[in-house]
Design a protein around this motif. Structure first.
Motif, PDB file in Angstrom:
ATOM      1  N   THR A   1     106.761 -12.128 123.576  1.00  0.00           N
ATOM      2  CA  THR A   1     107.653 -11.114 123.109  1.00  0.00           C
ATOM      3  C   THR A   1     107.001 -10.248 121.924  1.00  0.00           C
ATOM      4  O   THR A   1     106.564 -10.916 121.029  1.00  0.00           O
ATOM      5  N   LEU A   2     107.381  -9.051 122.014  1.00  0.00           N
ATOM      6  CA  LEU A   2     107.183  -8.151 120.867  1.00  0.00           C
ATOM      7  C   LEU A   2     108.126  -8.333 119.927  1.00  0.00           C
ATOM      8  O   LEU A   2     109.416  -8.310 120.023  1.00  0.00           O
TER       9      LEU A   2
ATOM     10  N   CYS B   1     107.177  -4.581 107.221  1.00  0.00           N
ATOM     11  CA  CYS B   1     107.072  -6.020 107.629  1.00  0.00           C
ATOM     12  C   CYS B   1     106.185  -5.987 108.942  1.00  0.00           C
ATOM     13  O   CYS B   1     106.266  -4.886 109.521  1.00  0.00           O
ATOM     14  N   PRO B   2     105.457  -6.968 109.209  1.00  0.00           N
ATOM     15  CA  PRO B   2     104.302  -7.091 110.141  1.00  0.00           C
ATOM     16  C   PRO B   2     105.185  -7.057 111.701  1.00  0.00           C
ATOM     17  O   PRO B   2     106.097  -7.610 112.219  1.00  0.00           O
ATOM     18  N   ILE B   3     104.577  -6.478 112.720  1.00  0.00           N
ATOM     19  CA  ILE B   3     104.753  -6.247 113.775  1.00  0.00           C
ATOM     20  C   ILE B   3     103.835  -7.373 114.538  1.00  0.00           C
ATOM     21  O   ILE B   3     102.699  -7.433 114.482  1.00  0.00           O
TER      22      ILE B   3
ATOM     23  N   ARG C   1     112.413  -3.107 121.665  1.00  0.00           N
ATOM     24  CA  ARG C   1     111.234  -4.048 120.980  1.00  0.00           C
ATOM     25  C   ARG C   1     110.208  -3.045 120.866  1.00  0.00           C
ATOM     26  O   ARG C   1     109.069  -2.968 121.727  1.00  0.00           O
ATOM     27  N   GLU C   2     110.312  -1.665 120.251  1.00  0.00           N
ATOM     28  CA  GLU C   2     109.433  -0.782 119.951  1.00  0.00           C
ATOM     29  C   GLU C   2     109.844  -0.022 118.885  1.00  0.00           C
ATOM     30  O   GLU C   2     110.559  -0.300 118.137  1.00  0.00           O
ATOM     31  N   VAL C   3     108.754   0.889 118.344  1.00  0.00           N
ATOM     32  CA  VAL C   3     108.628   1.468 117.253  1.00  0.00           C
ATOM     33  C   VAL C   3     109.577   2.860 117.595  1.00  0.00           C
ATOM     34  O   VAL C   3     109.306   3.430 118.511  1.00  0.00           O
ATOM     35  N   LYS C   4     110.544   3.058 116.617  1.00  0.00           N
ATOM     36  CA  LYS C   4     111.363   4.196 116.710  1.00  0.00           C
ATOM     37  C   LYS C   4     110.266   5.603 116.727  1.00  0.00           C
ATOM     38  O   LYS C   4     109.543   5.711 115.941  1.00  0.00           O
TER      39      LYS C   4
ATOM     40  N   MET D   1      99.814   1.178 122.805  1.00  0.00           N
ATOM     41  CA  MET D   1      99.148   0.285 122.445  1.00  0.00           C
ATOM     42  C   MET D   1      99.535  -1.105 122.383  1.00  0.00           C
ATOM     43  O   MET D   1      98.671  -2.140 122.940  1.00  0.00           O
ATOM     44  N   LEU D   2     100.487  -1.279 121.841  1.00  0.00           N
ATOM     45  CA  LEU D   2     101.164  -2.696 121.629  1.00  0.00           C
ATOM     46  C   LEU D   2     101.840  -2.913 122.926  1.00  0.00           C
ATOM     47  O   LEU D   2     101.341  -4.450 123.328  1.00  0.00           O
ATOM     48  N   THR D   3     102.056  -2.322 123.943  1.00  0.00           N
ATOM     49  CA  THR D   3     102.513  -2.709 125.210  1.00  0.00           C
ATOM     50  C   THR D   3     101.295  -3.006 125.941  1.00  0.00           C
ATOM     51  O   THR D   3     101.087  -4.216 126.711  1.00  0.00           O
ATOM     52  N   LYS D   4     100.240  -2.475 125.965  1.00  0.00           N
ATOM     53  CA  LYS D   4      98.777  -3.010 126.365  1.00  0.00           C
ATOM     54  C   LYS D   4      98.308  -4.374 125.970  1.00  0.00           C
ATOM     55  O   LYS D   4      97.935  -5.074 126.804  1.00  0.00           O
TER      56      LYS D   4
END
Length: 404
Positions: free
Chosen positions: A6-7, A20-22, A51-54, A69-72
């Protein structure tokens, strides 16, 4: 147990700039570990529900591209988990091993680095005995191969033969080599299971690990009685050495490390109940009158949580293993003094008490299946090793029984 990825925003690791780090939070075997995304941002710009950047975040040129990119990356990690599951390898991996497989960092293809990872994991799991075996093999290979890096593909049949020659030329034993080779093989097998190296590169298909039967030394009951009758001043190093040897003999050949970690609370209704450090197998031993007379000295004034013997002295678990390792060396050294004082020619070590116990029970016609249980062996073949190594004079006595 299902494995998940999970992100998440790791708010516990806030940086100096307030960001803070993702991370990709990996859950496996009821444990969690973080995989870095390389991205950090202020907590107020993270949408925990989605669970994503606003979208209002202005720290990048395109928030949509960042989220894609995070989803990939998350999909790639999930695909890696699915691949392991399809190949029936997922459940056999620890969470640290799974992380290394999923991230596939270059250094995991280096035998030295990978072995260090294993050592660290063993120490984190408080398996210091196993970690010591890996450290020993690691050190031997480092001494032989002077380069900084050693890729798995470089460990070929020819490489192992050269290492073997180097080891034996130094006057070292075949069995010492065998221990190193079994550890190297174990590391290689772990790397194959994690997909870090192909099975086609496996050098142990051709290389066969050699070993020699070790001479099992046992002493007679008469000589053990000499040790028992030895007059020694109380609370001296030789006094404790004598008592450790006799207790090991009277406690079914208990190993030195198991004896060191025995606590007063392990004594229940006239019995010693404990689990072996090496295998976690439970033992339940009667405290005989003779054994009780020795233990009484060590039990005076102690609470249930105290160790019975004055071997383990520190609180940190790793330090305690060092205590045992150091005391065992001194114990074996002092056993030589005990042998001299008792006129015993055999070389006394911490293992002699175990082999003596087994041999003397065999001579008293104790059934092999009962002896196997007393020794804690899971296979009768292991117990049969003690019979194969009975002293020659005992075999002579058996042969004399053939006379008509």
């Amino acid at each position: 147990m299902k494995t998940n990825i999970t992100l998440s925003l790791d708010s516990r690791r806030k940086r100096k700039d307030g960001s803070c780090p993702i991370i990709f939070r990996l859950s496996h075997h009821r444990k969690t570990i973080a995989i870095s995304s390389g991205i950090s941002l202020p907590p107020e710009y993270w949408n925990e529900k989605k669970r994503e950047v606003k979208k209002i975040y202005q720290g990048v040129s395109s928030v949509s591209r960042l989220n894609n990119m995070l989803t990939k990356k998350k999909t790639e990690l999930r695909d890696g988990i699915n691949k392991l599951e399809e190949n029936d390898k997922l459940n056999s991996l620890s969470i640290s091993e799974l992380k290394r497989f999923l991230t596939k960092t270059d250094d995991t293809h280096d035998f030295f680095v990978y072995t260090k990872h294993i050592i660290n994991e063993l120490e984190e799991a408080n398996r210091f005995g196993n970690a010591r075996a890996y450290k020993s093999a690691y050190g031997a290979l480092k001494n032989y191969y002077k380069k900084e890096n050693l890729r798995f593909e470089e460990i070929t049949y020819a490489f192992l033969k050269r290492f073997e020659t180097w080891h034996l030329k130094k006057g070292n034993s075949i069995n010492g080599l065998s221990t190193y080779m079994r550890t190297i093989r174990a590391v290689y097998n772990k790397a194959i299971n994690q997909g870090l190296v192909g099975v086609e590169k496996y050098p142990f298909k051709k290389y066969k690990i050699k070993s020699e039967p070790t001479a099992k030394r046992a002493i007679s009951k008469e000589k053990i009685k000499r040790i028992l009758d030895l007059e020694l001043e109380a609370d001296t190093p030789l006094f404790h050495t004598r008592n450790y040897f006799l207790c090991s003999y009277l406690m079914n050949g208990i190993s030195f490390i198991d004896m060191a970690f025995l606590k007063v609370e392990n004594m229940i209704d006239g019995r010693l109940q404990y689990r072996r450090q090496k295998t976690a197998k439970p033992y339940d031993i009667k405290v005989t009158h003779q054994l009780s007379s020795i233990l009484t000295y060590y039990l005076k004034g102690k609470r249930k949580s105290n160790y019975i013997f004055p071997i383990v002295r520190r609180k940190n678990l790793q330090d305690q293993y060092y205590d045992v390792q150091w005391e065992r060396k001194r114990y074996n050294k002092r056993l030589k003094e005990i042998a001299q004082l008792c006129g015993i020619e055999e070389h006394l070590t911490s293992y002699v008490s175990r082999h003596s116990m087994a041999t003397n029970l065999i001579l008293n016609d104790v059934p092999i299946n009962a002896l196997s249980k007393m020794l804690g062996h899971s296979k009768l073949q292991t117990t049969e090793i003690y019979i194969k190594n009975l002293p020659t004079h005992i075999m002579d006595e058996y042969q004399e029984r053939l006379e008509l």
